[in-house]
Design a protein around this motif. Sequence first.
Motif, short mmCIF file in Angstrom:
data_model
loop_
_atom_site.label_atom_id
_atom_site.label_comp_id
_atom_site.label_asym_id
_atom_site.label_seq_id
_atom_site.Cartn_x
_atom_site.Cartn_y
_atom_site.Cartn_z
N ALA A 156 42.05 133.76 -14.04
CA ALA A 156 43.03 134.02 -15.81
C ALA A 156 43.08 132.45 -15.25
N VAL A 157 44.05 131.85 -16.67
CA VAL A 157 44.20 130.45 -17.38
C VAL A 157 46.46 130.35 -16.80
N ALA A 158 46.63 129.44 -15.29
CA ALA A 158 47.74 129.69 -16.09
C ALA A 158 48.52 128.40 -17.19
N VAL A 159 49.26 128.85 -18.49
CA VAL A 159 50.00 128.18 -18.84
C VAL A 159 51.31 127.74 -18.29
N LEU A 160 51.34 126.35 -17.51
CA LEU A 160 52.69 125.87 -17.58
C LEU A 160 53.77 125.35 -18.07
N MET A 161 55.02 126.39 -18.13
CA MET A 161 55.52 126.09 -19.47
C MET A 161 56.86 124.84 -19.28
N PRO A 162 57.26 124.05 -19.18
CA PRO A 162 57.69 123.14 -18.78
C PRO A 162 59.22 124.24 -19.77
N PRO A 163 60.51 124.47 -18.75
CA PRO A 163 61.78 125.31 -19.01
C PRO A 163 62.40 124.75 -19.91
N ASP A 164 62.19 123.11 -20.57
CA ASP A 164 63.29 122.37 -21.44
C ASP A 164 62.82 122.02 -22.49
N ALA A 165 61.06 122.90 -22.49
CA ALA A 165 60.49 122.22 -24.13
C ALA A 165 60.43 123.34 -24.71
N ASP A 166 60.09 123.09 -26.35
CA ASP A 166 59.89 124.48 -27.65
C ASP A 166 59.19 125.08 -26.86
N LEU A 167 59.62 126.26 -26.15
CA LEU A 167 58.66 127.87 -24.92
C LEU A 167 57.98 127.54 -26.82
N ALA A 168 58.20 128.96 -27.85
CA ALA A 168 57.52 129.21 -28.80
C ALA A 168 56.19 128.47 -29.07
N GLU A 169 56.65 127.06 -28.91
CA GLU A 169 55.28 126.26 -29.93
C GLU A 169 54.25 125.79 -27.81
N ALA A 209 48.25 122.42 -19.22
CA ALA A 209 49.78 121.24 -18.75
C ALA A 209 50.17 120.87 -20.56
N PHE A 210 51.76 120.17 -20.26
CA PHE A 210 52.01 119.89 -21.67
C PHE A 210 52.95 118.13 -21.44
N ALA A 211 52.61 117.57 -22.22
CA ALA A 211 53.41 116.32 -23.14
C ALA A 211 53.55 116.17 -23.85
N THR A 212 54.61 115.05 -24.35
CA THR A 212 55.58 115.12 -24.96
C THR A 212 54.86 113.75 -25.79
N VAL A 213 54.02 113.10 -26.60
CA VAL A 213 53.76 112.20 -27.23
C VAL A 213 54.45 112.17 -28.82
N GLY A 214 54.94 111.00 -29.27
CA GLY A 214 55.79 110.55 -29.96
C GLY A 214 56.62 111.84 -30.59
N GLY A 215 57.28 112.96 -29.76
CA GLY A 215 58.24 113.77 -30.08
C GLY A 215 57.65 115.19 -30.08
N LEU A 245 58.62 116.60 -5.17
CA LEU A 245 59.91 116.45 -6.22
C LEU A 245 59.31 117.01 -7.46
N THR A 246 58.41 117.25 -7.58
CA THR A 246 58.12 117.00 -9.08
C THR A 246 57.71 118.64 -9.34
N PRO A 247 58.78 119.23 -10.43
CA PRO A 247 58.37 120.85 -11.04
C PRO A 247 57.16 120.29 -10.62
N LEU A 248 56.45 122.55 -10.41
CA LEU A 248 54.75 122.67 -10.41
C LEU A 248 54.30 122.95 -12.22
N HIS A 249 55.22 123.15 -12.79
CA HIS A 249 54.57 122.92 -14.30
C HIS A 249 54.56 120.77 -14.99
N HIS A 250 54.38 120.37 -13.78
CA HIS A 250 53.90 119.07 -14.09
C HIS A 250 53.05 119.11 -13.34
N GLN A 251 52.02 118.12 -14.40
CA GLN A 251 50.77 117.50 -13.90
C GLN A 251 51.06 117.69 -12.65
N SER A 252 51.47 115.94 -11.52
CA SER A 252 51.58 115.61 -10.53
C SER A 252 52.02 116.72 -9.66
N GLY A 253 52.59 117.68 -9.89
CA GLY A 253 53.20 118.29 -8.66
C GLY A 253 51.54 119.47 -7.83
#
Length: 991
Positions: free
Chosen positions: A521-534, A611-617, A651-659
Amino acid sequence: MVDLSAFTRPVGRLMATAQNGLEVLRYGGLETGALPSPFQIVESVPMYRLRRYFPPDVRPGAAEPGPPVLMVHPMMMSADMWDVTRAEGAVGILHAAGIDPWVIDFGSPDEVEGGMQRNLSDHIVALSEAVDTVKKLTDSDVHLAGYSQGGMFCYQAAAFRRSEGIASIVAFGSPVDTLAALPFNLPAGLAVGAADFMADHVFSRIDIPGWMARTGFQLLDPIKTAQSRVEFVRQLHDREALLPREQQRRFLASDGYIAWSGPAIAELLKQFIAHNRMMSGGFSIRGDLVTLADIDCPILAVVGEVDDIGQPASVRGIRRASPQADVYEYLIRAGHFGLVVGSRAADQTWPTVAGWVKWLSGDGRMPSDVVPMALQPPQGSDTGVPLTSRLVHGAGAAAELTFNVARSAADAFITANKSARALVVETARTLPRLARLGQINDHTRISLGRIMSEQAVATPEGEFLLFDGRVHTYEAVDRRINNVVRGLISVGVRQGAHVGVLMETRPSALVAIAALSRLGAVAVLMPPDADLAEAARLGGVSDVIADPGNLDAATRLPLRVLVLGGGENRDLDPQGNPNVVDMERIDPDVVALPGWYRPNPGFAKDLAYVAFATVGGALVARQITNFRWALSAFGTASAANLERGDTVYCLTPLHHQSGLLVSVGGAVVGGTRIALSRGLRPDRFVHELRQYGVTVVSYTWAMLRDVVDDPSFVLNGTHPVRLFIGSGMPTGLWKRIEEEFAPAHIVEFFATTDGQAVLANVSGAKIGSEGRPLPGGGRVELAAYDVDDDLILEEDSGFVRLADTNEVGVLLAHPRGPVDPRASIKRGVFAPADFWVSTEYLFRRDADGDFWLVDHRGSVIRTERGPVFSATVNDAAGRIGAVDLAATYEVKVDDRALAVTALALAPGGSVPTADLNEALATLPAGVHPDVVHVVPDMKLSASYRPLLGPLRSGGLPKPSRNAWYRDDDTGVYKRLTAAVRTELLGEGSAR
């Protein structure tokens, strides 16, 4: 008159020799008539018996016993070593000095049911329990005294207890930094490899009986053993001369050695020789992670000047390993066994120990020969037992001289070929990984779940996951992953499904991600502090796996929530929400696997994560294939030269690509341990480095600034870190980290989101450089670029021209694996019909072939004076000593663009104008910024990258002593005044 003595004396001597020899043959030695010191068995359990010597007289008026000393023997020797002779033995001398002697007797494991299955942890926990007993019965803190490995037990038990109830530690010839000076100065590389092999393939199958332990100990010093036997035979006629030393001879010749369990030897070899975790920390005691840095009681290390087993350099490692403790040493001219048994020990060692104990108890002065141990011994004086000492000590001088001359010649040869040897070792480790990476194609089955299965098969008992002070093996983690897979199957999750993972960094989060990988399956790594619905919309999520802490947020989504972790007895949904499923209540043993299920079905080309990133808000989804994961994982393991003795600190969260890609990926491929953090906690950073024995720290951007700027940051003594690995570290912070954590260095990565281009600065010699293309990561080229017209330049032939040395160019990557359909694809670039992807990043390549990031193609600041490349300016400004961070951004003034550079300084730092001009005088590309100013602080993103929005919104900086402008007439920076600022603004205003 005939002198008959000339005839009778030889006959009498012959008769005495025969009589004494017959007694030795029949009984193993001469009858001395000596009685052991009296003792009482205070506690008897399967693991040990606790002896109290000279039990106190309980009659009224009897003298109170002195401070208690609990003595600890090594595993291969009998506890009777402390009482070999009553007059000269340890317990007798200590008792006579007013000390209360206790001895822990582990017994002979081959005579106890289950004894040959004992491991090191069993001994350490048993010693800790004995300390509790002694403390309870004496109502006093306990002094621990251990010989050789017994001293190691004392250190380990004290660390395990965090010194609770321990008055002091006295260790006799006990190695701590085992690789600093191995017995007979064996090469560390050879010892590490041999220890690992013996632990895994020999002592996992066999034990050592008592006779073999005796033989091995005697072979450590064969000349002395032979000398002792010859001397005994020569004096066999003189019973009176032999009797005083007979008990000691019998102990060393036969009685003093006991069996040694295979698991205990294997653990000793692996943890404390191959991985040297007495120094690094992070050794495991029944799953708890322990470090000697937690010891804060006084320590006395007894150092044998001619001890070739517990060599001085190794013994003195305790000073660096225990920075909180007051560490002293007592240097005695003795070999290993002579530290505790024999006339010199009776005359010097034990009176000194008694004086030490009394001094700590407030009764007397510190012994004169006890001195504080130096943090670093004098250069060149502590690399093993010196040659001169060997020559003087013992009758084997000639043999030892020959040995040392040969070794010196070998050392010279090794030194001359050090670089070649290092290259060979590194190649041997990295070549298989790079070869496997190079063989990956679209249809190669590879994934996180598959690699973890391979590691679990190869080293099931290998330590893998460290969290909250506990350690979990590969086999245990792999079993948990399989159980979660069954749980997912039971609730209808199938291969190819997109499942959100909304969890804090914890073992269950890693297990959930790996289980989805194993399921396909595909793991969609959702940042807890992001817009979860989006995030759910962008990731095409059908279900969400959440931990109890994120349950409330997850239930606000119109999706089914699968709750994992946090314990089994939970009432997660008292109102009976049908969309909440408690995964912990599913019994994996009753789940039938469907016919379609095949573990680890993922191909390299398959999408594995979102994974997710914020670009231009705005939230942007980043698709990560199995190939992209494997490229980062194998690349990290190769560039960092990860091996089984390493511990990677995530040190980085697992939802971050680096982690997920760097920390977890590199650790899994490298077969190393990974320590998960609950987030960056500067106040806990140094302690966790030592508790986990961290050798490699992963980071992103300016993350480590919070650590070194924290008021509580103090790095006393040594530390285990050898490497920091990550991306985006500013040059100023880079220098500070290397200074604070020397001799550790930094491996800086650059990788595009799709992973088509990966660079690594492996040597760390050029601060700020992105290094060179990672072997196995695909081919990259630098296309010549016209910054004014924003064009890639072509030759007359129509093909793209390669950028010259130090010329700014666009980084192009020859793709391997799936290509993101949104990527900028180029065809016919260097040859007809060839296929390249433009990363859109600008680089320059120096004369050595190293790449330097210049800017992103869309972020170049185009001023009236020319282009300003932000990364180039930031690197140059970061070379000012006080600067931690630099961020260059654009400020619009009417229709003009001004380039502004903000500087964040280290605590107490300042920027002299001369230093600023010197740093920016020779930018390798582009023009200088218009204005430079110091800011109190910079806001950072979740990945610790400086946020330009808040800086840009402040407009043109106000005049101050920490703001400068570039005078175009002189080409130097001057203080920004109100008049100059008005001139820069013209008739418009900053916006």
